[in-house]
Each structure stands twice: as structure tokens, then as C-alpha cells.
Motif scaffolding. Structure first.
Motif, PDB file in Angstrom:
ATOM      1  N   GLY A 264     -23.596 -36.916 -19.628  1.00 17.42           N
ATOM      2  CA  GLY A 264     -24.031 -35.875 -20.550  1.00 17.42           C
ATOM      3  C   GLY A 264     -24.282 -36.525 -21.898  1.00 17.42           C
ATOM      4  N   SER A 265     -23.558 -36.112 -22.905  1.00 20.38           N
ATOM      5  CA  SER A 265     -23.691 -36.727 -24.235  1.00 20.38           C
ATOM      6  C   SER A 265     -22.391 -37.405 -24.667  1.00 20.38           C
ATOM      7  CB  SER A 265     -24.061 -35.643 -25.268  1.00 20.38           C
ATOM      8  OG  SER A 265     -23.072 -34.627 -25.292  1.00 20.38           O
ATOM      9  N   GLU A 266     -21.462 -37.594 -23.728  1.00 18.52           N
ATOM     10  CA  GLU A 266     -20.138 -38.117 -24.078  1.00 18.52           C
ATOM     11  C   GLU A 266     -19.877 -39.430 -23.351  1.00 18.52           C
ATOM     12  OE1 GLU A 266     -15.476 -36.865 -23.381  1.00 18.52           O
ATOM     13  OE2 GLU A 266     -16.961 -35.290 -23.712  1.00 18.52           O
ATOM     14  N   SER A 302     -30.336 -28.795 -17.318  1.00 19.43           N
ATOM     15  CA  SER A 302     -29.314 -28.479 -18.314  1.00 19.43           C
ATOM     16  C   SER A 302     -28.839 -27.043 -18.114  1.00 19.43           C
ATOM     17  CB  SER A 302     -29.887 -28.659 -19.722  1.00 19.43           C
ATOM     18  OG  SER A 302     -28.913 -28.354 -20.688  1.00 19.43           O
ATOM     19  N   ASN A 303     -27.622 -26.889 -17.589  1.00 17.19           N
ATOM     20  CA  ASN A 303     -27.047 -25.560 -17.416  1.00 17.19           C
ATOM     21  C   ASN A 303     -25.531 -25.674 -17.264  1.00 17.19           C
ATOM     22  OD1 ASN A 303     -26.477 -26.167 -14.622  1.00 17.19           O
ATOM     23  ND2 ASN A 303     -28.624 -25.714 -14.154  1.00 17.19           N
ATOM     24  N   LYS A 304     -24.858 -24.546 -17.114  1.00 15.20           N
ATOM     25  CA  LYS A 304     -23.398 -24.535 -17.072  1.00 15.20           C
ATOM     26  C   LYS A 304     -22.852 -25.198 -15.816  1.00 15.20           C
ATOM     27  CE  LYS A 304     -22.742 -20.469 -20.023  1.00 15.20           C
ATOM     28  NZ  LYS A 304     -22.199 -19.094 -20.130  1.00 15.20           N
ATOM     29  N   ASP A 307     -22.975 -28.862 -16.431  1.00 14.33           N
ATOM     30  CA  ASP A 307     -21.931 -29.195 -17.413  1.00 14.33           C
ATOM     31  C   ASP A 307     -20.569 -29.288 -16.733  1.00 14.33           C
ATOM     32  OD1 ASP A 307     -23.800 -29.222 -19.415  1.00 14.33           O
ATOM     33  OD2 ASP A 307     -23.331 -27.218 -20.160  1.00 14.33           O
ATOM     34  N   PHE A 310     -20.403 -32.562 -14.776  1.00  9.40           N
ATOM     35  CA  PHE A 310     -20.202 -33.689 -15.686  1.00  9.40           C
ATOM     36  C   PHE A 310     -18.762 -33.743 -16.192  1.00  9.40           C
ATOM     37  CE2 PHE A 310     -24.912 -34.066 -17.191  1.00  9.40           C
ATOM     38  CZ  PHE A 310     -25.228 -34.580 -15.939  1.00  9.40           C
ATOM     39  N   GLU A 311     -18.207 -32.585 -16.534  1.00 10.55           N
ATOM     40  CA  GLU A 311     -16.829 -32.552 -17.035  1.00 10.55           C
ATOM     41  C   GLU A 311     -15.855 -33.031 -15.968  1.00 10.55           C
ATOM     42  OE1 GLU A 311     -13.621 -32.188 -19.492  1.00 10.55           O
ATOM     43  OE2 GLU A 311     -15.765 -32.182 -19.978  1.00 10.55           O
TER      44      GLU A 311
END
Length: 649
Positions: A264-266, A302-304, A307, A310-311
Motif C-alpha cells: 500500500g503506502s506503508e 483501491s477499496n476497503k 486495504d 494489505f493490513e
């Protein structure tokens, strides 16, 4: 009798297409040979192929071909599938792959959904050819894009007789000539090994990715989402080196995007760390994730749901990292000692033991430390150990004249060596801050966010002795109020750099930090409230402070006073700092509420700051004029910011 009116007919004209319309709408498929050929191999998978042969020519103007032994198509099937723009594969063929009769019983989930990958040869030229055959009958087509009526069209059609089934696409390469070895490596990394699917590039088989070196396999539970499994691979146990490192996401046996330790962005861990170079993590997602993949397979949507995936991947990677990093302690520390072995051997046995123990402890406490940083830390400790031996100190003592010896004797009669060094370190640190600000403040190219502001916010004593206290900190409620106020006042181009430096806001032409002190409330001694707030707004190097800048600082204080976000009635001190102050600009503004002073805004130049600092340091810089004479402002800034802490005077 009614009369019928004769209506005149009008010729209707449909939409027209620019000749390169299709190429422009294909995105990376038409621009990147790696993506184009990956899509054509995926098409062969969807066609039920067991073998795919890619032939890549050595130069342009020669023919490139992709041939498979899949089910092939009849002429009518080709026109109904290949020639239909936005073809819906799921609607017409389902999500499952169709196989030739002799492969009855094989099962695969198809990659494709809209057929966009079939035009991959447009990456290499504006025309290409297709030969496809099944049930011993073949059809050939030349496809072109030079048509205003259609984005692509059949320019020539033929028929032939050929045993078996399959499809062959070919193109005369005019652009983006691929390298066979690079394509072989790319395909090896983007498709999981399947014994029923063989890919060859110029006759050489591609070793598709497998899980050799697997050391752990764990299911990932993601609420409300399709399933996924996580694998940890040790490259030192693998049969071959991997092309990529990081976390790789696979859906239906195909790689999505590129493996990376940034999800993602992390960033999960530092990709330079030893762990990151040795281990890889593979997340195999179920077929249910196919709809969450972009059509070119370069990323997820890009959606929940994504996300959540990815988490889960990040949390798993951190957990594995914590478990496995311990096994790298000995290897990492030993490597750092070997790099410094000549100096290490000169130490006493006790000194060597202390340095070795330090290296192990550093790797244990900071598993992500890179080898360069670890080696530098070990070298620094070796130098300290050498100094402890007394040789360096004795050498300096032999060079002291009589007055120096008398001064040293007086100092040591009242101070311990450690006390003296602490004070000297702090003085040196403060001198470096002053000189660095002097050199950087007049430079128009100075980046106040990365140079001036970190210097100044680390040295609040510049604004007065009352701010030289460890009590000043970035209070949570104060930070929340600052974010609320600054987001309302600033344009969309401005941002609050909350993750990297929570106490610094980046404005259009400056940076601003807000810190405060807390204390027990006189009215209720069981509660703490913010008592004093320090606001520092730094303008860019060589900047001027005028009425507008002072009004802006005044507005910040008024916003805080009227926000209702802070407990108590703190006193605000705001400093607007620049290279110079324009004429007729009010240098100090007081803010009062019902006659009570609540805030003060002051315009200050960098020169005023450093002159005041010289006074506070008893003009030591004048007595030691050459200490930092030849050091640049950027180097001094780096020196100061690398200082983790200083002893209090």
C-alpha cells in the motif's frame, strides 16, 4: 381527408476513431513489452494450453511469435470473441478455462475478463496476424488499426487445413524490441509453477516460480473477504535466486504488480536490512480476489477489501520478522566485526568482548539496522575503546604547555572528567547550531523544512532561557488543535507532516511548529492543563517579514484562543523568523482578553537569534573563531541533527 407529409431522409454518421485509438487506450500493454508478453502468455493459459512458445527476434523488422496448443477458435468464434471490443469473457465463456478434448478433467480458473490482453502485439507494431485452428480446420487473419470506422479491423482473411488445435500470433517488430533473457526472467517471476503449463522463450523453458525454500505456511483470516495464505521463503534454501524481494501477492497463480517491502503506502521493514535480503513473503489469494485486480495486473484496485488484505499482509510480515530476526543476530554482528577486523584485533581481550557484545545487543534491539550502520557503530565503539586505553589521552597530555596543565588541574579539582565532557559537548552542540543557522539563513536555496526548522526546534533556548526546558513537548491535544486549525486555514497544497515530524506543519512559504508545557491547575491540582505554548514560524532562507506575515502569526494565536480545543488559559508566545524585517512592520503584537495578556507575536531575524545566542554563550564563538570556519552549513546541520541528546547545563 388527411394529407400525409413526406419526411425527408437524413444520412446518419456514426462515431469515428483516430487510427491509434486502440493503442492509446491499452495503457502499459501497448507500451511495455514485458506487460504485453505477460498478457499473451496469460491468454494461452486461458485457452487451455499446456505449452506456449515465444520466439523473439534479435533485431527489429523481424517476426516475433507467440504460439500455444490451446483449444483454438473457428473463424466465427474468432470474430465473435477477438474482434469484439470489451468482450465479456465471464458472460460468454464463464470463469473456467475451456480445454481441448484430450485434456478432459483438467481444471483452471481463467485470468482474463475483458479480453484486452489479446492485443499485446500492438506494443510492437500497428498490425499483427493471427492463425488459429481447431478440429483440424484453421482460419488466418491480418489485424490493423488504421481505420476511422473501427478501432481495429480484419484487413485480410484466409483458411487452411492443420491437424490439432492452437493459436499463433505474429508481428513484425517495429518498436519496443524485448530482450529474451529479460522476458524469460519476468515470466518466471510472474507465474507460479504448474507442471501442466510449460512456457519457452526461444526454445528455452522458463522455470516458473515455485516455493522451494519454504519455511512457513499460514492461512490469513480477513473478515468479510475471500481467503488467502501466507508463505515465507528463505532464499538461501531455494534452488535458485529470486528476481524480486519483498512481499509478493499472487492471485490464481499469477503475480499482481511487483514484490516490495512497501505494501500500500506503508513500508513494512527497511529493504536494505539483512532480513529483507534473505527472506521473501508470498501471499496467495483465492480466486475470489480476481475481481479486485486491475485489468493489466500491475496493481490491485483501491477499496476497503484490498486495504484489509494489505493490513493482514503487513501484520503477518511484522510477526514473522520478529520471530526470524533473532536467527540473524550472530550473522549480522559477526559480519560487522569482520569488516573492522584490523582495528578490532588491536583491542585488549576485554575490549574485544565488549565490542562483540555491543554488536549483538544492537542487532537484537534494532533488527532492521543495515550493515552499513551496524559497521559504522562498531567502528565508533572500537575508537572509544582505544581511547579508553589511555594512549590518545597521554599523547595529548604530553603536548600541553604549562598554562594548559594548570587550567586542567583546576578543572579536575572541581569537576569529574565526565562532568566536564558533558558541558563541553553541550557548548559545542550549541556553537554548531549558531554557526549552521548563520550560514543557512541567508541562502535562498535553503530548505527550511529539512535544515533550518529541525535546527531551530531542537534549540528552543534561542528564543529565551524560559524555553530551555525538557518540559516543552508536542502535546497530543495541542497537536490535534493545530491540525484542525491549520487544515481550515491552509490551501490544498499545504500539508501537515504528521507521520515524520508531528510537531512541524508545512505552509505555502514557511514551516511552523507548536509545542507547549503542561502543569497542574491551581483551581484543581488533580488535573494538568497546558500552561505555555511556543509557536515558531520559520520563513524560507533569505526571506523578509512584513505586515502580512505578522498578521498571519497573529491569526494563528487568535485561532488557538478561539478554538475551544485546549484546556485552561495558556499563554502563547509566537515568533515569526525570517532573514530580515521590512520597514514600518510592527515587530511585536500583544493579544489580550478582558485586559489580560494571553499572547505575544514577535518578528525576529535569524541574525537577532544568533546574536542573542552568542551573548548567552558568553561570546565563546569569538574566542574560538576557527572551530567551524571551513564547515558548510549543510554539514553542520547534519552534525547537529545526528546528536541524539545533550546533557543539561
Amino acid at each position: 381527408m388527411a394529407t400525409k407529409t413526406k419526411m425527408s431522409s437524413v444520412a446518419m454518421t456514426g462515431s469515428l476513431f483516430e487510427e491509434n485509438y486502440l493503442v492509446r487506450t491499452l495503457g502499459r500493454i501497448a507500451q511495455d513489452s514485458e506487460v504485453a508478453l505477460t498478457e499473451l502468455v496469460a491468454n494461452a493459459w486461458d485457452a487451455g494450453a499446456s505449452l506456449v512458445d515465444l520466439t523473439i527476434p534479435p533485431t527489429n523488422a523481424l517476426v516475433l511469435t507467440v504460439e500455444d496448443d490451446g483449444h483454438g477458435m473457428t473463424a466465427s468464434q474468432f470474430k465473435g470473441r477477438w474482434m469484439k471490443l470489451g468482450y465479456d469473457r465471464i458472460k460468454h465463456q464463464s470463469t473456467m478455462v475451456e480445454f481441448p478434448p484430450e485434456r478432459k478433467g483438467w481444471r483452471r480458473k481463467a485470468y482474463g475478463r475483458n479480453g484486452v490482453g489479446r492485443h499485446g502485439l500492438l506494443c510492437f507494431a500497428d498490425h499483427y496476424s493471427v492463425d488459429t485452428w481447431r478440429e483440424d480446420k484453421g482460419a488466418s487473419f491480418d489485424i490493423g488499426t488504421n481505420s476511422e470506422e473501427n478501432p481495429f479491423k480484419i484487413e485480410k482473411e484466409g483458411a487452411f487445413i492443420k491437424k490439432g488445435h492452437g493459436t499463433k500470433v505474429s508481428v513484425v517488430v517495429m518498436r519496443h524490441l524485448p530482450d529474451p533473457d529479460a522476458i524469460r526472467a519476468i515470466l518466471a517471476a510472474r507465474f507460479v509453477h504448474d507442471p501442466q503449463f510449460v512456457v519457452r522463450v526461444n526454445g528455452e523453458s522458463v522455470a516458473l516460480a515455485d516455493q522451494t525454500g519454504l519455511i512457513e505456511q499460514t492461512p490469513l483470516q480477513i473478515d468479510g473477504c475471500p481467503g488467502a495464505e501466507a508463505y515465507v521463503v528463505d532464499s538461501t534454501r531455494s534452488n535458485r535466486s529470486t528476481l524480486y524481494q519483498g512481499i509478493a501477492f499472487w492471485v490464481n497463480g499469477r503475480l499482481v504488480g511487483m514484490p516490495s517491502w512497501v505494501v500500500g503506502s506503508e513500508a513494512v521493514i527497511d529493504g536494505r536490512a539483512r532480513f529483507a535480503k534473505r527472506y521473501s513473503i508470498v501471499i496467495k489469494a483465492d480466486d475470489g480476489w480476481l475481481t479486485e485486480v486491475e485489468q493489466d495486473w500491475v496493481r490491485f484496485k483501491s477499496n476497503k477489501k484490498v486495504d484489509a488484505l494489505f493490513e493482514a499482509a503487513r501484520e503477518y510480515a511484522k510477526r514473522v520478522f520478529a520471530q526470524l530476526s533473532a536467527t540473524l543476530v550472530e550473522e549480522s554482528s559477526e559480519e560487522a566485526l569482520v569488516k573492522n577486523r584490523e582495528d578490532f584485533k588491536e583491542l585488549s581481550p576485554l575490549g574485544r568482548a565488549e565490542v562483540a557484545s555491543f554488536a549483538r545487543d544492537l542487532v537484537k534491539s534494532t533488527p532492521t539496522v543495515s550493515q552499513d550502520v551496524l559497521s559504522a557503530a562498531v567502528q565508533a565503539l572500537i575508537n572509544i575503546e582505544k581511547a579508553r586505553g589511555g594512549a590518545a589521552l597521554l599523547e595529548k597530555l604530553t603536548r600541553l604547555d604549562e598554562s594548559d596543565i594548570e587550567g586542567l588541574d583546576r578543572l579536575l579539582s572541581q569537576w569529574t572528567v565526565r562532568d566536564a565532557l558533558s558541558v563541553l559537548d553541550e557548548i559545542d552542540h550549541r556553537l554548531a547550531v549558531i554557526v549552521a543557522i548563520e550560514k543557512l539563513a541567508g541562502d535562498e536555496t535553503s530548505d527550511e523544512l529539512h535544515t533550518l526548522h529541525p535546527l531551530v526546534t531542537q534549540a528552543r533556548w534561542l528564543f529565551g532561557p524560559e524555553f530551555d526546558s525538557s518540559e516543552y513537548s508536542s502535546n497530543v491535544s495541542l497537536r490535534t488543535a493545530a491540525e484542525r486549525i491549520f487544515k481550515k486555514r491552509l490551501s490544498s497544497e499545504a500539508f501537515i507532516n504528521a507521520k515524520q515530524r508531528p510537531d512541524i506543519m508545512t505552509l505555502a512559504d514557511a514551516t511552523c511548529s507548536i509545542v507547549g508545557t503542561e502543569g497542574f491547575d491551581a483551581a484543581d491540582p488533580t488535573l494538568t492543563r497546558i500552561q505555555n505554548v511556543l509557536i515558531i514560524e520559520l520563513k524560507k532562507g533569505h526571506s523578509a517579514i512584513g505586515r502580512e506575515e505578522m498578521n498571519q502569526g497573529n491569526g494563528y494565536v487568535q485561532d488557538f484562543l478561539g478554538s475551544g480545543a485546549l484546556d485552561g488559559t495558556p499563554m502563547f508566545r509566537a515568533f515569526v523568523v525570517g532573514h530580515e524585517i521590512t520597514a514600518k512592520t510592527t515587530r511585536e503584537i500583544e493579544l489580550k482578553e478582558e485586559g489580560v495578556l494571553r499572547g505575544r507575536v514577535q518578528a525576529v531575524t535569524y541574525g537577532q537569534l544568533t546574536r542573542s545566542a552568542h551573548q548567552r554563550l558568553f561570546r565563546l564563538k569569538e574566542r574560538i573563531p576557527a572551530r567551524y570556519e571551513d564547515v558548510s552549513g549543510a554539514d553542520l546541520s547534519a552534525k547537529v541533527m545526528q546528536t541524539p541528546s545533550q546533557a543539561n547545563l
